[in-house]
Scaffold this motif. Sequence first.
Motif, PDB file in Angstrom:
ATOM      1  N   ASN A 211       0.876  -1.116   0.160  1.00 22.26           N
ATOM      2  CA  ASN A 211       0.067  -0.134   0.215  1.00 22.26           C
ATOM      3  C   ASN A 211       0.761   1.315   0.117  1.00 22.26           C
ATOM      4  OD1 ASN A 211      -2.671   1.211   0.176  1.00 22.26           O
ATOM      5  ND2 ASN A 211      -2.030   1.852   2.116  1.00 22.26           N
ATOM      6  N   GLY A 212       2.015   1.107   0.637  1.00 25.03           N
ATOM      7  CA  GLY A 212       3.059   1.971   0.392  1.00 25.03           C
ATOM      8  C   GLY A 212       4.019   1.396  -0.222  1.00 25.03           C
ATOM      9  N   THR A 240      -2.925   5.030  -1.700  1.00 25.91           N
ATOM     10  CA  THR A 240      -3.758   6.527  -1.611  1.00 25.91           C
ATOM     11  C   THR A 240      -2.790   7.672  -1.690  1.00 25.91           C
ATOM     12  OG1 THR A 240      -3.183   6.632   1.011  1.00 25.91           O
ATOM     13  CG2 THR A 240      -5.117   5.450   0.271  1.00 25.91           C
ATOM     14  N   ARG A 241      -1.370   7.485  -1.991  1.00 30.45           N
ATOM     15  CA  ARG A 241      -0.505   8.657  -2.173  1.00 30.45           C
ATOM     16  C   ARG A 241      -0.019   8.735  -3.385  1.00 30.45           C
ATOM     17  NH1 ARG A 241       3.274   5.741   2.075  1.00 30.45           N
ATOM     18  NH2 ARG A 241       2.502   6.400   4.240  1.00 30.45           N
ATOM     19  N   LEU A 268      -3.164  14.476  -1.168  1.00 30.80           N
ATOM     20  CA  LEU A 268      -2.247  13.659  -1.913  1.00 30.80           C
ATOM     21  C   LEU A 268      -1.717  12.475  -1.022  1.00 30.80           C
ATOM     22  CD1 LEU A 268       0.300  16.902  -2.674  1.00 30.80           C
ATOM     23  CD2 LEU A 268      -1.473  15.760  -4.168  1.00 30.80           C
ATOM     24  N   ASN A 269      -1.965  12.648   0.324  1.00 33.65           N
ATOM     25  CA  ASN A 269      -1.643  11.080   1.355  1.00 33.65           C
ATOM     26  C   ASN A 269      -2.751  10.309   1.263  1.00 33.65           C
ATOM     27  OD1 ASN A 269       1.300  11.394   2.375  1.00 33.65           O
ATOM     28  ND2 ASN A 269       0.453  13.373   2.781  1.00 33.65           N
ATOM     29  N   LYS A 270      -4.129  10.617   1.332  1.00 34.62           N
ATOM     30  CA  LYS A 270      -5.332   9.952   1.843  1.00 34.62           C
ATOM     31  C   LYS A 270      -6.305   9.654   0.499  1.00 34.62           C
ATOM     32  CE  LYS A 270      -4.741  10.871   6.703  1.00 34.62           C
ATOM     33  NZ  LYS A 270      -5.490  11.442   7.860  1.00 34.62           N
ATOM     34  N   SER A 272      -5.299   9.979  -3.111  1.00 38.16           N
ATOM     35  CA  SER A 272      -4.734   9.970  -4.384  1.00 38.16           C
ATOM     36  C   SER A 272      -3.971   8.711  -4.663  1.00 38.16           C
ATOM     37  CB  SER A 272      -3.496  11.148  -4.373  1.00 38.16           C
ATOM     38  OG  SER A 272      -4.035  12.570  -4.163  1.00 38.16           O
ATOM     39  N   GLY A 273      -3.290   8.304  -5.486  1.00 38.35           N
ATOM     40  CA  GLY A 273      -2.566   7.065  -5.891  1.00 38.35           C
ATOM     41  C   GLY A 273      -3.846   6.416  -6.668  1.00 38.35           C
ATOM     42  N   VAL A 274      -3.557   5.235  -6.534  1.00 34.92           N
ATOM     43  CA  VAL A 274      -4.559   4.013  -6.944  1.00 34.92           C
ATOM     44  C   VAL A 274      -5.961   4.539  -6.689  1.00 34.92           C
ATOM     45  CG1 VAL A 274      -5.153   1.676  -7.063  1.00 34.92           C
ATOM     46  CG2 VAL A 274      -2.788   2.432  -7.243  1.00 34.92           C
ATOM     47  N   LEU A 275      -6.266   4.600  -5.331  1.00 36.85           N
ATOM     48  CA  LEU A 275      -7.546   5.138  -4.930  1.00 36.85           C
ATOM     49  C   LEU A 275      -8.202   6.111  -5.596  1.00 36.85           C
ATOM     50  CD1 LEU A 275      -9.859   4.863  -2.597  1.00 36.85           C
ATOM     51  CD2 LEU A 275      -8.488   6.358  -1.265  1.00 36.85           C
ATOM     52  N   GLY A 276      -7.264   7.237  -5.755  1.00 36.74           N
ATOM     53  CA  GLY A 276      -7.797   8.600  -6.401  1.00 36.74           C
ATOM     54  C   GLY A 276      -8.192   8.497  -7.836  1.00 36.74           C
ATOM     55  N   LEU A 277      -7.392   7.558  -8.602  1.00 34.33           N
ATOM     56  CA  LEU A 277      -7.442   7.119  -9.926  1.00 34.33           C
ATOM     57  C   LEU A 277      -8.784   6.057 -10.198  1.00 34.33           C
ATOM     58  CD1 LEU A 277      -3.703   6.927 -11.200  1.00 34.33           C
ATOM     59  CD2 LEU A 277      -5.548   8.785 -11.338  1.00 34.33           C
ATOM     60  N   SER A 278      -8.887   5.244  -9.295  1.00 39.20           N
ATOM     61  CA  SER A 278      -9.776   4.311  -9.543  1.00 39.20           C
ATOM     62  C   SER A 278     -10.967   4.087  -8.672  1.00 39.20           C
ATOM     63  CB  SER A 278      -9.106   3.029  -9.888  1.00 39.20           C
ATOM     64  OG  SER A 278      -8.651   2.560  -8.465  1.00 39.20           O
TER      65      SER A 278
END
Length: 398
Positions: A211-212, A240-241, A268-270, A272-278
């Motif tokens: 996840n990180g 999530t980053r 940006l920390n919680k 974003s990342g895969v969560l923010g995109l999908s």
Amino acid sequence: MSTPVLVINSGSSSLKYQVVDADDGGALAVGLVERIGGSGHGRLTHTVDGEKHRSDVAVPDHAAAMAAMADAFEQHGPDLAAAGLVAVGHRVVQGGARFGHSVRVDEAALEIIEELSALAPLHNPANAAGIRVAMDTFPDLPHVAVFDTAFHLTMPEVAHTYAIDRQVAADHRIRRYGFHGTSHAYVSRQAAELLGKPLEETNVIVLHLGNGASACAVRAGVSVDTSMGLTPLEGLVMGTRSGDIDPAVVFHLARTAGMDIDAIDDLLNKRSGVLGLSGSQDMRDLVDAVEAGDADAQLALEVYCYRVRKYVGSYLAVLGRVDAIVFTAGIGENADEVRELSLRGLESLGIEVDGEANRARSKEPRDIATAASRVRVLVIPTNEELEIARDAVRVTGS
């Protein structure tokens, strides 16, 4: 021979623990206390001999969580008094430039850990709180702090320096620190063993994908560059980053969206990342969504793997000669789709993945490269608890 060590990872709202035999790596017991400081009851899960014992517990603070842990050992075993514990090893996220190796904890070390909280405000205060409570609970055992950042303090100045005003950087301790150091250290040594080469002759790129997530260029067992920076936000796309992003995005959001620092930090920390995109941060769910034809999930997977591929290419340039690319952690060890897509198109650089070997399920360290691949591709399960346990034994001379 048995050398058991109690390994503790104290977070802001959780307490993870494990009794590890530093000799053979076996886990005598594994546990987790969740929801520390919450308004309701917390949850304790204690696993011994393959059997899980779950209970609701009142854990208003870390002292209560430690007491719940001790009670679980008393009720379900193993008996810590009879186990012959030689030390307690503690995971500490941020050691700054002060700790380039694990240390035996005393009041001076604890004060420095707490002082470094400005660099890791969500982690170091909880790490220090857990250590203090553990020292009260196990006063007759030596306690050792093992730092996520320590492995990376070997980075040359050119790799850890940010191109900002030198005085501002010095005043506020701004530099690349890197994280996941215990994992990168453990896995790089395991890679050398799997390759049958002396560590001092082995160059590897370790991809710790969970996840990180972080990448690390390791030359002769020494970290020379890593993707995470001052904080764990920089680098690879994560659950999530965001990972790498134009710093001016922060200014843009403040000016055009009226977002304050806390809101942007949260984004940006919680969020974003895969969560923010999908919409999902779990790679298993993401892969299922891709197979179902979800376009957002497909893009998220491609962005995730493209970022990994960029770091592999840059670290090939940093190291010059690379013996292996190593995948580890939850996603790295289990998501064959991520491994394949991350290294696709790198055949001209001597990296060729064997499709059948890559898809095969195994918990064992293994080589998934083709016979013709000049650079080996390894999958090695990480074991940060064992690394902490062995460091605790080394530091205490147990």
